[in-house]
Motif scaffolding. Sequence first.
Motif, PDB file in Angstrom:
ATOM      1  N   ALA A 119      -7.925  -7.785 -14.985  1.00 48.21           N
ATOM      2  CA  ALA A 119      -6.707  -6.725 -15.741  1.00 48.21           C
ATOM      3  C   ALA A 119      -5.683  -7.681 -15.794  1.00 48.21           C
ATOM      4  O   ALA A 119      -5.170  -9.121 -16.022  1.00 48.21           O
ATOM      5  N   THR A 130       2.400  -4.432  -8.774  1.00 47.47           N
ATOM      6  CA  THR A 130       1.040  -4.451  -9.790  1.00 47.47           C
ATOM      7  C   THR A 130       0.217  -4.973  -9.911  1.00 47.47           C
ATOM      8  O   THR A 130      -1.094  -5.023  -9.198  1.00 47.47           O
ATOM      9  N   SER A 188      -0.682  -5.696  -6.173  1.00 55.48           N
ATOM     10  CA  SER A 188      -1.699  -4.428  -5.565  1.00 55.48           C
ATOM     11  C   SER A 188      -3.209  -4.240  -6.509  1.00 55.48           C
ATOM     12  O   SER A 188      -3.888  -4.930  -5.993  1.00 55.48           O
ATOM     13  N   LEU A 189      -3.170  -5.381  -7.546  1.00 59.40           N
ATOM     14  CA  LEU A 189      -4.898  -5.226  -8.162  1.00 59.40           C
ATOM     15  C   LEU A 189      -5.520  -6.720  -7.431  1.00 59.40           C
ATOM     16  O   LEU A 189      -6.349  -6.371  -7.378  1.00 59.40           O
ATOM     17  N   ALA A 237      -6.699  -5.304  -4.930  1.00 64.62           N
ATOM     18  CA  ALA A 237      -8.161  -4.260  -4.709  1.00 64.62           C
ATOM     19  C   ALA A 237      -8.937  -5.332  -5.535  1.00 64.62           C
ATOM     20  O   ALA A 237     -10.226  -4.633  -5.874  1.00 64.62           O
ATOM     21  N   HIS A 262      -9.190  -7.453  -8.054  1.00 65.07           N
ATOM     22  CA  HIS A 262      -9.189  -8.177  -9.554  1.00 65.07           C
ATOM     23  C   HIS A 262      -8.819  -9.668  -9.865  1.00 65.07           C
ATOM     24  O   HIS A 262      -7.838 -10.044  -9.054  1.00 65.07           O
ATOM     25  N   ALA A 295       3.128   0.485  -7.859  1.00 67.20           N
ATOM     26  CA  ALA A 295       2.357  -0.187  -8.121  1.00 67.20           C
ATOM     27  C   ALA A 295       1.016   0.914  -7.284  1.00 67.20           C
ATOM     28  O   ALA A 295      -0.003   0.425  -7.548  1.00 67.20           O
ATOM     29  N   THR A 296       1.362   1.731  -6.059  1.00 68.46           N
ATOM     30  CA  THR A 296       0.359   1.804  -5.694  1.00 68.46           C
ATOM     31  C   THR A 296      -0.654   3.525  -6.324  1.00 68.46           C
ATOM     32  O   THR A 296      -1.519   3.758  -6.367  1.00 68.46           O
ATOM     33  N   THR A 335      -2.143   1.779  -9.179  1.00 61.10           N
ATOM     34  CA  THR A 335      -3.898   0.887  -8.106  1.00 61.10           C
ATOM     35  C   THR A 335      -5.463   1.913  -8.140  1.00 61.10           C
ATOM     36  O   THR A 335      -6.278   1.777  -8.329  1.00 61.10           O
ATOM     37  N   TRP A 336      -4.616   3.199  -7.894  1.00 61.63           N
ATOM     38  CA  TRP A 336      -5.398   3.903  -7.636  1.00 61.63           C
ATOM     39  C   TRP A 336      -5.608   4.840  -8.526  1.00 61.63           C
ATOM     40  O   TRP A 336      -6.462   4.889  -8.254  1.00 61.63           O
ATOM     41  N   THR A 385      -8.544   2.303  -9.508  1.00 60.93           N
ATOM     42  CA  THR A 385      -9.659   1.887  -9.449  1.00 60.93           C
ATOM     43  C   THR A 385     -10.578   3.253  -8.521  1.00 60.93           C
ATOM     44  O   THR A 385     -11.255   3.554  -7.792  1.00 60.93           O
TER      45      THR A 385
END
Length: 246
Positions: free
Chosen positions: A7, A20, A23-24, A27, A29, A212-213, A216-217, A220
Amino acid sequence: MSYQKIAVVSGASSGIGAATARSLAQAGHHVYALARRTERVEALAKEINGTPVTCDVTDDAAVAAFAATLDRVDLLVNNAGGAIGADPVATAEVADWQAMYDVNVLGTLRLTKALLPALVASGAGTIVTVSSTAGLIVYEGGGGYAAAKHAQTALVETLRLELCGEPVRVVEIDPGMVKTDEFALNRFSGDTTRAAAVYQGVEHPLTADDIATCITWTATLPHHINIDRMVVRPLAQAAQHKVHRV
Ligand code: 8X3
Protein backbone atom coordinates in the motif's frame (compact mmCIF):
# COMPACT_ATOMS: atom_id res chain seq x y z
CA MET A 1 0.65 -18.19 -3.30
CA SER A 2 -0.25 -15.43 -0.92
CA TYR A 3 1.95 -12.37 -0.62
CA GLN A 4 1.95 -9.25 1.50
CA LYS A 5 -0.06 -6.52 -0.15
CA ILE A 6 1.72 -3.27 -0.90
CA ALA A 7 0.00 0.00 0.00
CA VAL A 8 1.07 3.58 -0.68
CA VAL A 9 -0.40 6.25 1.59
CA SER A 10 0.17 9.92 0.82
CA GLY A 11 0.00 12.62 3.47
CA ALA A 12 1.22 10.03 5.95
CA SER A 13 3.07 12.42 8.24
CA SER A 14 0.03 13.17 10.42
CA GLY A 15 -3.73 12.89 10.85
CA ILE A 16 -5.76 10.61 8.63
CA GLY A 17 -2.75 9.55 6.57
CA ALA A 18 -0.68 8.43 9.54
CA ALA A 19 -3.66 6.66 11.10
CA THR A 20 -4.38 4.92 7.79
CA ALA A 21 -0.78 3.78 7.44
CA ARG A 22 -1.01 2.22 10.92
CA SER A 23 -4.38 0.65 10.24
CA LEU A 24 -3.31 -0.87 6.92
CA ALA A 25 -0.12 -2.22 8.46
CA GLN A 26 -2.24 -3.76 11.20
CA ALA A 27 -4.36 -5.34 8.47
CA GLY A 28 -1.25 -6.95 7.00
CA HIS A 29 -0.07 -4.51 4.32
CA HIS A 30 3.44 -3.35 3.75
CA VAL A 31 2.97 0.43 3.74
CA TYR A 32 4.95 3.06 1.89
CA ALA A 33 4.35 6.10 4.10
CA LEU A 34 4.75 9.13 1.90
CA ALA A 35 4.92 12.81 2.89
CA ARG A 36 7.17 15.84 2.72
CA ARG A 37 8.43 15.61 6.30
CA THR A 38 11.20 13.02 6.37
CA GLU A 39 11.55 12.69 10.14
CA ARG A 40 7.89 11.97 10.58
CA VAL A 41 7.58 9.33 7.89
CA GLU A 42 10.78 7.70 9.08
CA ALA A 43 9.45 7.41 12.63
CA LEU A 44 6.12 6.09 11.40
CA ALA A 45 7.67 3.58 9.01
CA LYS A 46 9.87 2.28 11.81
CA GLU A 47 6.85 1.82 14.04
CA ILE A 48 4.83 -0.10 11.44
CA ASN A 49 7.70 -1.87 9.72
CA GLY A 50 6.97 0.00 6.52
CA THR A 51 8.97 2.13 4.11
CA PRO A 52 9.34 5.90 4.53
CA VAL A 53 9.14 8.05 1.41
CA THR A 54 9.96 11.74 1.38
CA CYS A 55 7.85 13.06 -1.47
CA ASP A 56 5.84 16.18 -2.21
CA VAL A 57 2.79 15.29 -4.30
CA THR A 58 2.93 18.74 -5.90
CA ASP A 59 6.30 17.88 -7.42
CA ASP A 60 6.00 16.01 -10.74
CA ALA A 61 9.58 14.77 -10.70
CA ALA A 62 9.45 13.58 -7.08
CA VAL A 63 6.29 11.56 -7.72
CA ALA A 64 7.71 10.03 -10.90
CA ALA A 65 10.98 9.17 -9.13
CA PHE A 66 9.09 7.47 -6.32
CA ALA A 67 6.91 5.47 -8.72
CA ALA A 68 10.02 4.24 -10.52
CA THR A 69 11.25 2.60 -7.30
CA LEU A 70 8.18 0.37 -6.94
CA ASP A 71 7.89 -3.12 -8.35
CA ARG A 72 4.28 -3.67 -7.40
CA VAL A 73 1.41 -1.82 -5.75
CA ASP A 74 -1.96 -3.16 -4.67
CA LEU A 75 -3.44 -0.13 -2.95
CA LEU A 76 -3.03 3.61 -3.31
CA VAL A 77 -4.54 5.94 -0.71
CA ASN A 78 -4.60 9.50 -2.02
CA ASN A 79 -4.82 11.30 1.27
CA ALA A 80 -2.48 14.28 0.92
CA GLY A 81 -4.48 17.49 0.86
CA GLY A 82 -6.04 20.14 2.98
CA ALA A 83 -7.58 23.56 3.24
CA ILE A 84 -5.78 26.87 3.10
CA GLY A 85 -7.68 29.89 4.33
CA ALA A 86 -11.37 30.53 4.87
CA ASP A 87 -11.79 33.83 3.06
CA PRO A 88 -14.96 34.72 1.21
CA VAL A 89 -14.75 34.71 -2.57
CA ALA A 90 -14.73 38.53 -2.55
CA THR A 91 -11.36 38.64 -0.82
CA ALA A 92 -9.93 35.22 -1.66
CA GLU A 93 -6.22 34.80 -2.25
CA VAL A 94 -5.68 33.36 -5.71
CA ALA A 95 -2.48 31.72 -4.49
CA ASP A 96 -4.39 29.83 -1.77
CA TRP A 97 -6.83 28.45 -4.35
CA GLN A 98 -3.98 27.44 -6.62
CA ALA A 99 -2.17 25.70 -3.77
CA MET A 100 -5.33 23.81 -2.75
CA TYR A 101 -5.94 22.72 -6.33
CA ASP A 102 -2.35 21.60 -6.68
CA VAL A 103 -2.21 19.40 -3.61
CA ASN A 104 -5.77 18.05 -3.49
CA VAL A 105 -6.52 17.59 -7.18
CA LEU A 106 -3.23 17.49 -9.06
CA GLY A 107 -1.55 15.60 -6.22
CA THR A 108 -4.18 12.89 -6.64
CA LEU A 109 -3.72 13.02 -10.41
CA ARG A 110 0.08 12.75 -10.24
CA LEU A 111 0.17 9.78 -7.89
CA THR A 112 -2.72 8.00 -9.58
CA LYS A 113 -1.18 8.36 -13.05
CA ALA A 114 2.21 7.25 -11.83
CA LEU A 115 0.98 4.15 -10.01
CA LEU A 116 -1.89 3.12 -12.27
CA PRO A 117 0.12 0.75 -14.47
CA ALA A 118 1.31 -1.13 -11.38
CA LEU A 119 -2.18 -1.16 -9.87
CA VAL A 120 -3.59 -2.66 -13.07
CA ALA A 121 -0.73 -5.16 -13.25
CA SER A 122 -1.47 -6.31 -9.69
CA GLY A 123 -4.67 -7.85 -11.02
CA ALA A 124 -6.60 -6.60 -7.98
CA GLY A 125 -5.77 -2.95 -7.39
CA THR A 126 -7.57 -0.38 -5.28
CA ILE A 127 -7.41 3.40 -5.26
CA VAL A 128 -8.95 5.13 -2.24
CA THR A 129 -9.09 8.90 -2.45
CA VAL A 130 -9.83 11.01 0.60
CA SER A 131 -11.92 13.95 -0.51
CA SER A 132 -14.36 15.69 1.85
CA THR A 133 -17.99 16.54 2.47
CA ALA A 134 -16.82 19.81 0.88
CA GLY A 135 -16.83 17.77 -2.32
CA LEU A 136 -20.60 17.42 -1.90
CA ILE A 137 -21.70 20.84 -0.75
CA VAL A 138 -20.33 24.36 -0.41
CA TYR A 139 -20.28 26.69 2.55
CA GLU A 140 -19.38 30.34 3.19
CA GLY A 141 -15.64 30.85 3.36
CA GLY A 142 -15.04 27.40 1.92
CA GLY A 143 -15.12 28.29 -1.77
CA GLY A 144 -11.54 27.42 -2.64
CA TYR A 145 -11.52 24.22 -0.62
CA ALA A 146 -14.94 23.13 -1.92
CA ALA A 147 -13.87 23.90 -5.49
CA ALA A 148 -10.80 21.71 -5.07
CA LYS A 149 -12.73 18.92 -3.37
CA HIS A 150 -15.50 19.01 -6.00
CA ALA A 151 -12.76 18.73 -8.63
CA GLN A 152 -11.13 15.84 -6.79
CA THR A 153 -14.49 14.08 -6.76
CA ALA A 154 -14.86 14.73 -10.50
CA LEU A 155 -11.45 13.16 -11.05
CA VAL A 156 -12.40 10.08 -9.01
CA GLU A 157 -15.77 9.61 -10.73
CA THR A 158 -14.19 10.01 -14.17
CA LEU A 159 -11.48 7.52 -13.30
CA ARG A 160 -14.03 4.92 -12.17
CA LEU A 161 -15.78 5.17 -15.54
CA GLU A 162 -12.52 4.98 -17.46
CA LEU A 163 -11.30 1.94 -15.51
CA CYS A 164 -14.51 -0.03 -15.91
CA GLY A 165 -13.33 -3.46 -17.07
CA GLU A 166 -9.90 -3.09 -15.49
CA PRO A 167 -9.06 -4.83 -12.19
CA VAL A 168 -8.85 -1.61 -10.19
CA ARG A 169 -11.62 -0.39 -7.91
CA VAL A 170 -11.99 3.31 -7.27
CA VAL A 171 -13.21 4.40 -3.86
CA GLU A 172 -13.87 7.86 -2.44
CA ILE A 173 -14.10 8.68 1.25
CA ASP A 174 -15.74 11.99 2.18
CA PRO A 175 -15.10 12.90 5.81
CA GLY A 176 -17.06 15.63 7.55
CA MET A 177 -15.83 17.05 10.84
CA VAL A 178 -12.64 15.25 11.81
CA LYS A 179 -10.54 16.65 14.63
CA THR A 180 -6.89 16.16 13.74
CA ASP A 181 -3.75 17.90 14.94
CA GLU A 182 -3.23 19.92 11.79
CA PHE A 183 -6.23 20.29 9.45
CA ALA A 184 -7.83 23.36 11.05
CA LEU A 185 -4.48 24.79 12.17
CA ASN A 186 -3.17 24.67 8.60
CA ARG A 187 -6.36 26.21 7.32
CA PHE A 188 -6.05 29.14 9.72
CA SER A 189 -2.27 29.58 9.39
CA GLY A 190 -1.55 28.32 12.89
CA ASP A 191 -4.24 30.40 14.64
CA THR A 192 -5.10 28.06 17.52
CA THR A 193 -8.16 30.05 18.62
CA ARG A 194 -9.81 29.90 15.20
CA ALA A 195 -8.84 26.26 14.83
CA ALA A 196 -10.31 25.34 18.21
CA ALA A 197 -13.57 27.17 17.40
CA VAL A 198 -14.27 24.69 14.59
CA TYR A 199 -14.75 21.90 17.15
CA GLN A 200 -16.12 24.05 19.99
CA GLY A 201 -18.79 22.18 21.94
CA VAL A 202 -18.87 19.19 19.59
CA GLU A 203 -18.82 16.22 21.93
CA HIS A 204 -17.31 13.65 19.62
CA PRO A 205 -15.87 14.95 16.38
CA LEU A 206 -14.50 12.14 14.24
CA THR A 207 -10.89 11.15 14.76
CA ALA A 208 -8.24 10.24 12.22
CA ASP A 209 -8.56 6.64 13.43
CA ASP A 210 -12.28 6.65 12.61
CA ILE A 211 -11.56 7.53 8.98
CA ALA A 212 -8.65 5.09 8.85
CA THR A 213 -11.08 2.36 9.93
CA CYS A 214 -13.39 3.27 7.03
CA ILE A 215 -10.54 3.35 4.51
CA THR A 216 -9.18 0.01 5.65
CA TRP A 217 -12.64 -1.53 5.52
CA THR A 218 -13.25 -0.44 1.92
CA ALA A 219 -9.77 -1.62 0.90
CA THR A 220 -10.02 -5.04 2.53
CA LEU A 221 -13.47 -6.05 1.32
CA PRO A 222 -13.53 -8.79 -1.31
CA HIS A 223 -12.16 -7.17 -4.45
CA HIS A 224 -15.39 -7.32 -6.46
CA ILE A 225 -17.02 -4.92 -3.95
CA ASN A 226 -16.41 -1.28 -4.88
CA ILE A 227 -17.61 1.26 -2.32
CA ASP A 228 -18.00 4.17 -4.72
CA ARG A 229 -18.37 6.87 -2.15
CA MET A 230 -18.55 6.88 1.62
CA VAL A 231 -19.75 10.03 3.39
CA VAL A 232 -18.70 9.96 7.06
CA ARG A 233 -19.72 12.52 9.63
CA PRO A 234 -19.78 12.56 13.42
CA LEU A 235 -23.16 11.94 15.02
CA ALA A 236 -23.30 15.61 16.02
CA GLN A 237 -23.04 16.82 12.43
CA ALA A 238 -26.28 16.15 10.55
CA ALA A 239 -25.20 18.38 7.67
CA GLN A 240 -22.47 20.89 6.91
CA HIS A 241 -24.39 23.70 8.66
CA LYS A 242 -26.24 21.55 11.17
CA VAL A 243 -23.87 20.81 14.05
CA HIS A 244 -25.00 20.04 17.59
CA ARG A 245 -22.83 21.92 20.11
CA VAL A 246 -23.21 21.74 23.89
C1 8X3 B 1 -13.24 18.68 6.10
C2 8X3 B 1 -14.67 18.99 6.19
O1 8X3 B 1 -16.33 20.82 6.81
O2 8X3 B 1 -14.00 21.39 7.02
O3 8X3 B 1 -12.84 18.26 4.84
O4 8X3 B 1 -14.99 21.19 4.84
S1 8X3 B 1 -14.98 20.67 6.22
